[in-house]
Design an enzyme around this catalytic site. Structure first.
Site, PDB file in Angstrom:
ATOM      1  N   SER A  89       0.823  -1.198   0.000  1.00  0.00           N
ATOM      2  CA  SER A  89       0.000   0.000   0.000  1.00  0.00           C
ATOM      3  C   SER A  89       0.869   1.264   0.000  1.00  0.00           C
ATOM      4  CB  SER A  89      -0.915  -0.051   1.234  1.00  0.00           C
ATOM      5  OG  SER A  89      -1.981   0.840   1.092  1.00  0.00           O
ATOM      6  N   ASP A 136      -9.862  -4.341  -5.814  1.00  0.00           N
ATOM      7  CA  ASP A 136      -9.229  -3.567  -4.745  1.00  0.00           C
ATOM      8  C   ASP A 136      -9.743  -2.127  -4.818  1.00  0.00           C
ATOM      9  OD1 ASP A 136      -7.650  -2.218  -2.978  1.00  0.00           O
ATOM     10  OD2 ASP A 136      -5.733  -2.976  -3.741  1.00  0.00           O
ATOM     11  N   HIS A 173      -7.584  -5.474  -0.651  1.00  0.00           N
ATOM     12  CA  HIS A 173      -6.365  -4.677  -0.680  1.00  0.00           C
ATOM     13  C   HIS A 173      -5.191  -5.359   0.020  1.00  0.00           C
ATOM     14  CE1 HIS A 173      -4.023  -1.063  -1.107  1.00  0.00           C
ATOM     15  NE2 HIS A 173      -3.906  -0.863   0.186  1.00  0.00           N
TER      16      HIS A 173
END
Lengths: 384, 244
Positions: free
Chosen positions: B76, B198, B226
């Site tokens: 991320s 996602d 995610h």
């Protein structure tokens, strides 16, 4: 759907109890949602369908996160899913479900993953409780907290400004007072009438008093601004002359009141002489103000093997018991007799000076006399 | 091989993935300042107001551990932090694995990040409402139930704890930053791991990153959401192994 995880166990005992688990699942006073490991809904109970307005059949195959508003989706992905995987459950989560009618329904969600021994994660279970009232209560609490914090911050800024103002004002007042003091001193060398000399003496006393007040105010402001009382200790110079000077100054403003002094100081004393002078000045000033005018104020400054002791005694009415706990607080003025006798900082600053020296300032008061005693250990711990 | 967590959790994010690499690599796991077991007192709002502050920490940490030509795996927001760090100190990492990267979460003209600025600001409020429940359950942990550890275990969400204020600031730094300028040619080899479905970093964003880092490799893993490092650790491990 009968093979869902909430099917009644087949043990005879439960059947005997007459509990209809299928019905309990469907109409329980909470929403039940079952999903596969990716969060795709495999079953939802009637209660949940009713709340959200989606027919239960329509929910199947959708992801649980599809029912959340955008921020809920972010939270779900960044917090909910990780926690679920890491600790197998996530509880008391405040979320909103977007209903079929596009309304946001506040809910508290508990979720757990059913864990198989081999680590395969077959399904996620969600329990949902509508929590509209609780949420608005919590929002109210949050708003109140934020408001209180903002108020405190604003007040703090205000009070800091005020204290800075006091500090600057006090500092700037010193110069004109010093000028007046030198003026009085120079005038004293001129030929004056007796009346003129008398007036000059009074003026000199007023200058001493004003300078003392300013020192106290400045110390107080510094203490409040985090500066505290700073000491410049010096054991090489003698303390007694400083004390004598203070006594002389106070005598000049004592207006006929007697000040008796006994000195028995075995030098050296490792202290800040100016500060100890200020402490004595404050104690004498206090005694002259509050003591009986027809009785002398007595100073005894002495050292014994362990300590420096400065005791200031006055006669007159004792300090009322209820005043004791406030005596050393700033701006406390005892026995208000109408006329103002200063700011009420004298004893507070004296106590602070005592504390800064690792010593103490105590008071004893009865019908016979009132005595303030400053005691400072001569052998300092390494702290200062 | 250094594993960096994203917003919302801590190094626990890698608990199903990192062990698979322990045999062939020296693995480094850490919590960013303000997350997990880090010293929250070291948090400096200004320093961590941009990803640069976090990248500086990655560089400092890697140098302190004598990393050279290593592999950086960032999930991320850490994907971008890793890119910045690798640009700053090219000797540290020869390989970058970006898991669900997004250089900018907010839509901007033709660029589709997935969110509007208002939605991100709403998120900050939202975090407030959930930390309220957390602070209550925090109590038994803080007060310590040494005699009854199972109590804390049972009652609290004990992982990925963050100070609420720091969490909000990290959210702000993460979701309001635009690091598209940090893409572009880079010496290190780059693998982009992209999930299906996602919402945080949708496929077009992964493709955008792929297009803007020449020579990068884009792999679509069969995982939803995610966090493939948690929901599909096997596929994630396989994809990383194939690359390194």
């Amino acid at each position: 759907m009968s093979d869902g995880p909430y099917c009644p166990p087949s043990s005879a005992g439960d059947v005997d109890a007459g509990i209809d688990f299928e019905n309990l699942f469907e109409t329980a006073p909470c929403g039940y949602v079952l999903a596969d490991k990716d969060g795709r809904i495999t079953r939802a109970n009637q209660t949940f369908a009713q709340w959200t307005g989606y027919p239960a059949a329509l929910l199947i195959g959708r992801r649980f996160s599809d029912l959340l508003p955008v921020v809920g989706k972010i939270f779900y992905e960044t917090h909910f899913v990780p926690m679920l995987h890491i600790q197998g459950r996530f509880t008391e989560v405040a979320l909103e479900i977007v209903s079929a009618g596009n309304q946001k329904i506040p809910v508290i969600v508990n979720a757990s993953m059913t864990n198989e021994p081999d680590g395969v994660i077959p399904s996620i279970r969600f329990t949902l409780f509508v929590s509209a009232e609780r949420r608005s209560y919590e929002r109210g609490l949050l708003a109140a907290r934020n408001e209180a914090q903002a108020t405190i911050l604003a007040e703090r800024v205000d009070s800091e400004l005020r204290e800075q103002f006091i500090a600057v004002l006090g500092h700037d007042l010193r110069n004109p007072i010093a000028s007046i003091g030198s003026g009085v001193h120079l005038l004293g060398k001129e030929a004056l009438t007796d009346r003129g000399r008398k007036i000059l003496e009074l003026m000199g006393g007023s200058v001493v008093r004003a300078a003392g007040l300013i020192d106290n105010v400045l110390d107080f402001a510094r203490g409040r601004l985090g500066g505290g009382i700073t000491l410049m200790r010096d054991a090489r110079e003698s303390l007694e002359p400083v004390l004598r000077q203070v006594v002389a100054e106070l005598r000049s403003i004592a207006a006929g009141q007697r000040v008796e002094a006994i000195y028995a100081i075995a030098e050296p004393v490792n202290c800040d002489r100016v500060r100890i002078g200020q402490l004595l000045s404050n104690l004498l000033g206090n005694a002259l103000t509050h003591g009986a005018k027809d009785q002398p104020v007595r100073l005894e400054a002495s050292t014994d093997a362990d300590a420096l002791i400065i005791a200031v005694t006055n006669g007159g009415a004792p300090i009322p018991t209820e005043a004791f706990e406030h005596l050393f607080q700033p701006f406390y003025r005892g026995g208000d007799k109408g006329a103002s006798h200063g700011l009420g900082l004298g004893l507070h600053i004296a106590a602070e000076i005592a504390r800064a020296h690792g010593g103490s300032l105590t008071v004893q008061s009865d019908e016979a006399q009132t005595c303030f005693t400053f005691t400072m250990p001569l052998r300092q711990s390494a702290s200062d | 091989m250094m594993f960096a967590h994203g917003f919302g959790c801590d190094q626990n994010m890698w608990r199903f993935v990192a062990p698979a690499f322990e045999r062939n690599f020296r693995t480094i796991l850490f919590d960013y300042v303000g997350a997990g077991g880090s010293d929250a007192g070291a948090y400096d709002a200004e320093r961590y107001g941009s990803l640069q502050g976090y990248a500086d920490d990655v560089v400092a940490l890697a140098r302190a551990l004598d990393v050279e030509g290593g592999i950086f795996v960032g999930h991320s927001v850490s994907a971008m932090i890793g890119l910045i760090a690798a640009r700053q100190a090219p000797e540290l990492f020869s390989d970058l694995v970006l898991v669900g990267p997004s250089p900018c979460y907010i839509d901007d003209g033709d660029y589709v990040g997935g969110f509007s600025r208002d939605q991100i600001l709403e998120l900050l409020d939202f975090l407030d409402s959930n930390h309220m429940g957390w602070s209550q359950t925090m109590a038994p942990v803080i007060m310590g139930n040494a005699d009854r550890p199972e109590l804390a275990e049972e009652l609290t969400n004990s992982f990925c704890r963050t100070d609420p204020e720091i969490a909000k600031r990290f959210a702000r730094t993460t979701f309001l930053s635009d690091n598209r300028a940090d893409l572009g040619a880079i010496d290190a080899r780059v693998l982009i791991l992209q999930c299906r479905d996602d919402v945080i970093a949708p496929i077009p964003v992964g493709e955008y990153v792929h297009q803007h880092i020449p020579g990068s490799e884009l792999v679509l893993i069969d995982a939803s959401g995610h966090c493939p490092n948690l929901s599909a650790p096997k596929a994630t491990i396989a994809a990383i192994k194939a690359f390194v």
